[in-house]
Design an enzyme around this catalytic site. Structure first.
Site, PDB file in Angstrom:
ATOM      1  N   HIS A   1      -9.530  -5.009  10.527  1.00  0.00           N
ATOM      2  CA  HIS A   1     -10.345  -4.727   9.315  1.00  0.00           C
ATOM      3  C   HIS A   1     -11.441  -3.876   9.490  1.00  0.00           C
ATOM      4  CE1 HIS A   1      -7.282  -7.914   8.337  1.00  0.00           C
ATOM      5  NE2 HIS A   1      -7.753  -7.979   7.349  1.00  0.00           N
TER       6      HIS A   1
ATOM      7  N   GLU B   1       0.716  -1.391  -0.015  1.00  0.00           N
ATOM      8  CA  GLU B   1      -0.019   0.152  -0.139  1.00  0.00           C
ATOM      9  C   GLU B   1       0.732   1.141  -0.102  1.00  0.00           C
ATOM     10  OE1 GLU B   1      -0.694  -2.576   1.867  1.00  0.00           O
ATOM     11  OE2 GLU B   1      -2.865  -3.195   1.359  1.00  0.00           O
TER      12      GLU B   1
END
Lengths: 325, 361
Positions: free
Chosen positions: A129, A60
């Site tokens: 998450h 990322e």
């Protein structure tokens, strides 16, 4: 008007913008050949090929930074975070570079990127998450952030985000991807900074954003039926820029405010909105501002408890009743 | 397969005779000399201002490393771009930013290159294809890859040169980026300016493998090493790296061994404790990039002692003038705190934007 899913609406926005501007491309994990972890980009790689729809390694920081660098030379990358939670491993890129390069250069450059992906809990996947970082994004001047609550808004806001010359985060929601709304076939965009009154009412203003807006709308119906309370529901749509006018207008009418969001309460978006209301509508309030947020702990895994931890209809109704008591 | 670029074993090769350096006209050689001297005099003058308490913040001096930025910038073609970290004064002056705007930025003045909003670590000149000036170690490395990605996306032949320090190689973002650029064939040249110390920690104490460029092999990236005190060697090696990136549309990793005379920043009062005075003096005596260039240019009759002195004096005056300019310049007005945050706000001439952008009571 066709009924389409939130997922399909986003895909249409991406596809139309790719067609409109040769510099728009999509980067992210599994966005191309796998068709998207949540199938938002399904079919786009087949249609547009490797140049426009780009699979990245699980890096990322690298692909976020690469998108920022490319945007300096006129590319308009849309980067997908498989979960917005994963933006945390690209924190320096997104929260230093995307947000501050323009400022630190004295306005010599701008960073037209879109960072999109689901930012929600309620999916039984535990704390790592389930982040809802719109408050973090909004805390970084230079960044913009929107939280569409339905398919119509998702499409219109996504198109505006891609055309925006500043970095924009689009916070999606996995629990909405499969839900359907009416979306017109003709082209439209939705301006950033404009809230949407989902239901008009006279007794209390429920101010909310993202999926919570849909839950609040259901709660408002129950409040009307079972408690004869006429609630107004304001969906912020855009967090930064923020439609302060709509918030204040509503509170001045109902004299009661209940703020609903999935963020954790401390320094959540609604902490700012609560401040705004007390500062600019103090004399109009008949009761303290009430808040419904995620219960203040890391996201719990256990499904029934998580459903209680994030705002739900029951907790919203309880809060409204307390505010009006 | 990635490998160290094969170079002739004879290290005695005189790089000033290599093809790229033979192309240098007398004027261009003088210009290179002016650049390195200018960087040195600018930074010495800024240090003086810092010690007088006239400028604050951090001041990461490039003194000792000048040949690296000057040499590489001299190779930039029209579609090449550069980006670096916080030790950025040398790169900025080398691309042609002027001393006035750079000095004024250190003073936090409105006439600074970033209107006083960036400071020492954040110089930018997009019109000169210089994209900063970045404060976080290795944070600029994926941006450098992005500049090169944009060139490839637009089918433009060129490359991006992304400078980083020997400390930055141990950041995850750099390793992620090395993999990405190799995987996608991105024309970026990463130049590790290895000055031996990541802040106060020597290379030995921070990197398990002391050949930093060798890490390229793990990612399939071709690499080479170079000495940084001789501008002709820098130009020779960097030209090979940049040509490779442009022609093959692939990344390259070049490690340049150099040395900084000053501390990590001026605030680093320990820099004579984590290394010996002798180490510093020996480098200055034997490898000072400016002395070396002056000697070479006098030997090949590009310069005379008198002309070298004249250039030195000229650059001192330029630095003094820049200081005066900075001191006499105004601070930015308070209204400037909230400009240059959003492009859309700055360009909202018709006042059409909706919503609140700034949340000040």
């Amino acid at each position: 008007m066709p009924l389409i899913t939130y997922r399909e609406a986003i895909k249409q926005a991406l596809s139309e913008e790719i067609d409109r501007d040769e510099n728009v491309c999509i980067l992210g994990e599994e966005v191309a050949q796998y068709n998207g972890a949540y199938k938002v980009t399904e079919g786009l790689w087949e249609k547009y090929g490797d140049k426009r729809i780009i699979d990245t390694p699980i890096s990322e920081a690298a692909f976020s930074g690469l998108a920022i660098g490319a945007s300096m030379l006129g590319i308009r990358p849309v980067i997908e975070m498989m979960f917005m939670s994963f933006s945390y491993v690209a924190f320096d890129q997104l929260f230093n570079n995307a947000s501050f390069c323009r400022y630190m250069s004295g306005g010599l450059m701008n960073v037209p990127i879109v960072v999109r992906g689901p930012a929600n809990g309620g999916t039984n996947v535990g704390a790592t998450h389930s982040h809802t970082p719109e408050n973090l994004v909004a805390n970084h001047p230079g960044l913009k952030v929107v939280c569409p609550s339905n398919a119509y808004d998702a499409k219109g806001l996504m198109k505006s985000a891609i055309r925006d010359n500043d970095p924009v985060f689009v916070m999606e929601n996995t629990l909405l991807y499969g839900e359907k709304w009416e979306v017109p076939e003709e082209e439209y965009t939705i301006e950033l900074g404009v809230a949407n009154t989902l239901k008009e009412g006279l007794d209390v203003s429920i101010i909310t954003h993202g999926r919570c807006a849909m839950i609040a709308l259901n709660a408002a119906e129950t409040l009307a039926k079972e408690h004869s309370i006429d609630a107004e529901v304001i969906d912020l749509r855009s967090i930064r820029p923020l439609d302060e006018e709509s918030i204040l207008h509503s509170v001045k009418k109902t004299h009661h405010a209940v703020l609903v969001e999935e963020n954790k309460p401390f320094c959540g978006v609604d902490a700012q909105i609560s401040h705004l209301i007390q500062f600019k509508a103090f004399d109009d309030l008949d009761a303290p501002v009430h808040r419904v947020s995620a219960i203040d702990a890391p996201q719990i895994y256990s499904k029934p408890l998580e459903d209680w931890q994030i705002p739900n209809e029951t907790r919203i109704i309880e809060s409204v009743l307390k505010c009006l008591a | 397969m990635a490998s160290k670029v094969a170079t002739k074993k004879s290290r005695k090769k005189t790089f000033e005779k290599s093809e790229i350096n033979l192309k240098l006209s007398k004027e261009k050689k003088i210009a290179l000399f002016k650049t390195v001297v200018g960087i040195r005099r600018f930074e010495e003058r800024s240090l003086q201002a810092y010690n007088q308490g006239k400028i604050g913040g951090f001041l990461h001096l490039y003194i000792g490393q000048e040949a690296v930025a000057a040499g590489i910038v001299s190779l930039m073609e029209e579609n090449d771009h550069i980006i670096t970290a916080y030790r950025d004064h040398g790169h900025a002056l080398a691309v042609g930013m002027n001393m006035n705007e750079c000095m004024a930025e250190l003073y936090g003045k409105y006439t600074g290159c970033s209107k006083g909003k960036g400071g020492s670590m954040h110089y930018f000149a997009p019109d000169k294809r210089f994209w900063g000036g970045h404060g976080i170690v290795a944070g600029q490395t994926p941006l450098g890859a992005g500049l090169a990605f944009a060139l490839k996306y637009k089918n433009i032949k060129g490359c991006a040169v992304c400078f980083l320090g020997d400390g930055a190689v141990n950041q995850g973002s750099f390793m992620e980026t090395l993999n990405l650029v190799s995987l996608w064939g991105i024309p970026v040249v990463f130049v590790i300016e290895n000055n031996g110390y990541s802040m106060g920690t020597s290379l030995k104490r921070s990197s398990a493998e002391e050949s930093l460029a060798k890490r390229g092999e793990a990612f399939g990236v071709n690499w080479d090493t170079c000495e940084g005190h001789d501008i002709f060697e820098v130009r020779h090696k960097a030209n090979e790296a940049m040509s490779y990136a442009r022609d093959k549309v692939k990344p390259f990793l070049l490690e340049i061994r150099t040395y900084r005379y000053r501390g990590h920043s001026v605030a680093d009062a320990n820099h004579e404790k984590y290394r010996t005075k002798e180490e510093i003096e020996t480098y200055k005596k034997n490898k000072d990039p400016i002395n070396l260039l002056r000697k070479k240019l006098i030997a090949d009759k590009t310069l005379t002692e008198a002309l070298a002195k004249e250039i030195d004096q000229e650059k001192k005056v330029e630095a003094d003038t820049a200081t005066k300019f900075a001191e006499e310049s105004p601070y930015p007005p308070k209204t400037e705190i909230i400009t240059d945050v959003y492009w859309s706000v700055d360009n909202d001439e018709k006042k059409q934007l909706k919503g609140t952008y700034f949340f000040n009571d």
